[in-house]
Motif scaffolding. Structure first.
Motif, PDB file in Angstrom:
ATOM      1  N   THR A  60       0.780  -1.199  -0.177  1.00 39.58           N
ATOM      2  CA  THR A  60       0.063  -0.181   0.115  1.00 39.58           C
ATOM      3  C   THR A  60       0.947   1.363   0.088  1.00 39.58           C
ATOM      4  OG1 THR A  60       0.063   0.106   2.361  1.00 39.58           O
ATOM      5  CG2 THR A  60      -1.721  -1.058   1.411  1.00 39.58           C
ATOM      6  N   ASN A  61       0.363   2.225  -0.259  1.00 40.10           N
ATOM      7  CA  ASN A  61       1.126   3.587  -0.269  1.00 40.10           C
ATOM      8  C   ASN A  61       1.708   3.692   1.022  1.00 40.10           C
ATOM      9  OD1 ASN A  61       0.513   4.174  -3.076  1.00 40.10           O
ATOM     10  ND2 ASN A  61      -0.989   5.735  -2.617  1.00 40.10           N
ATOM     11  N   VAL A  65       5.655   4.234   2.444  1.00 35.60           N
ATOM     12  CA  VAL A  65       6.065   5.386   3.411  1.00 35.60           C
ATOM     13  C   VAL A  65       6.753   4.864   4.333  1.00 35.60           C
ATOM     14  CG1 VAL A  65       5.273   7.166   4.639  1.00 35.60           C
ATOM     15  CG2 VAL A  65       4.186   6.996   2.371  1.00 35.60           C
ATOM     16  N   GLU A  66       6.134   4.111   5.134  1.00 34.66           N
ATOM     17  CA  GLU A  66       6.742   3.218   6.217  1.00 34.66           C
ATOM     18  C   GLU A  66       8.188   2.869   5.788  1.00 34.66           C
ATOM     19  OE1 GLU A  66       6.037  -0.809   8.642  1.00 34.66           O
ATOM     20  OE2 GLU A  66       4.229   0.404   8.171  1.00 34.66           O
ATOM     21  N   LEU A  67       8.147   2.009   4.711  1.00 36.34           N
ATOM     22  CA  LEU A  67       9.455   1.531   4.314  1.00 36.34           C
ATOM     23  C   LEU A  67      10.419   2.232   4.164  1.00 36.34           C
ATOM     24  CD1 LEU A  67       7.947  -1.596   2.633  1.00 36.34           C
ATOM     25  CD2 LEU A  67       9.142  -1.759   4.902  1.00 36.34           C
ATOM     26  N   ILE A  68      10.097   3.486   3.453  1.00 40.10           N
ATOM     27  CA  ILE A  68      11.201   4.680   3.224  1.00 40.10           C
ATOM     28  C   ILE A  68      11.724   5.055   4.555  1.00 40.10           C
ATOM     29  CG2 ILE A  68      11.510   7.051   2.150  1.00 40.10           C
ATOM     30  CD1 ILE A  68       9.081   6.438   0.340  1.00 40.10           C
ATOM     31  N   ALA A  69      11.089   4.984   5.324  1.00 42.36           N
ATOM     32  CA  ALA A  69      11.652   5.537   6.649  1.00 42.36           C
ATOM     33  C   ALA A  69      12.313   4.692   7.486  1.00 42.36           C
ATOM     34  CB  ALA A  69      10.674   6.206   7.741  1.00 42.36           C
ATOM     35  N   ASN A  70      11.858   3.525   7.397  1.00 44.03           N
ATOM     36  CA  ASN A  70      12.399   2.362   8.255  1.00 44.03           C
ATOM     37  C   ASN A  70      12.365   1.018   7.280  1.00 44.03           C
ATOM     38  OD1 ASN A  70      12.270   3.703  10.889  1.00 44.03           O
ATOM     39  ND2 ASN A  70      10.241   3.777  10.493  1.00 44.03           N
ATOM     40  N   PRO A  71      13.303   0.815   6.307  1.00 48.14           N
ATOM     41  CA  PRO A  71      13.665  -0.190   5.550  1.00 48.14           C
ATOM     42  C   PRO A  71      13.607  -1.568   6.138  1.00 48.14           C
ATOM     43  CG  PRO A  71      14.794   1.557   4.925  1.00 48.14           C
ATOM     44  CD  PRO A  71      14.478   1.900   6.323  1.00 48.14           C
TER      45      PRO A  71
END
Length: 107
Positions: A60-61, A65-71
């Motif tokens: 999901t979007n 977003v979560e994975l950009i900040a916390n891969p």
């Protein structure tokens, strides 16, 4: 000091390889500003996966977003771990996520 210089040289080399013109005009400034082009291309593996491959994961979007900040390196075995990009504001990360997910519809 040697590690810093080597890291800078590698970063520059990768940044040159991922051309900003590969990205749509409305996304290109974000990809450049947040150095996404250092590791990612639209449809070719560079250091990280191509964005078309990310789109195939059907995140999901909000998850992107979560994975950009916390891969989560476990999501992409065979790739070097992505650095946490906590400097990307949520609004910009959502624009990037929406674009990534739009690639899924084109394939």
């Amino acid at each position: 000091m040697k590690k810093v210089v080597l890291s800078s040289l590698l970063f520059t080399a990768f940044a040159i390889n991922a051309k900003a013109e590969d990205f749509p005009e409305d996304i290109k400034p974000l990809m450049t500003k947040y150095t996404c082009t250092a590791c990612h291309k639209v449809d070719t593996r560079l250091v990280g996966p191509a964005y078309t491959e990310v789109a195939k994961k059907k995140y999901t979007n909000e998850k992107i977003v979560e994975l950009i900040a916390n891969p989560k390196p476990s999501n992409w075995p065979g790739y070097p771990p992505m650095a946490a990009m906590k400097n990307v504001p949520k609004d910009d990360a959502l624009k990037i996520a929406n674009w990534i997910n739009s690639l899924r519809k084109k394939k």
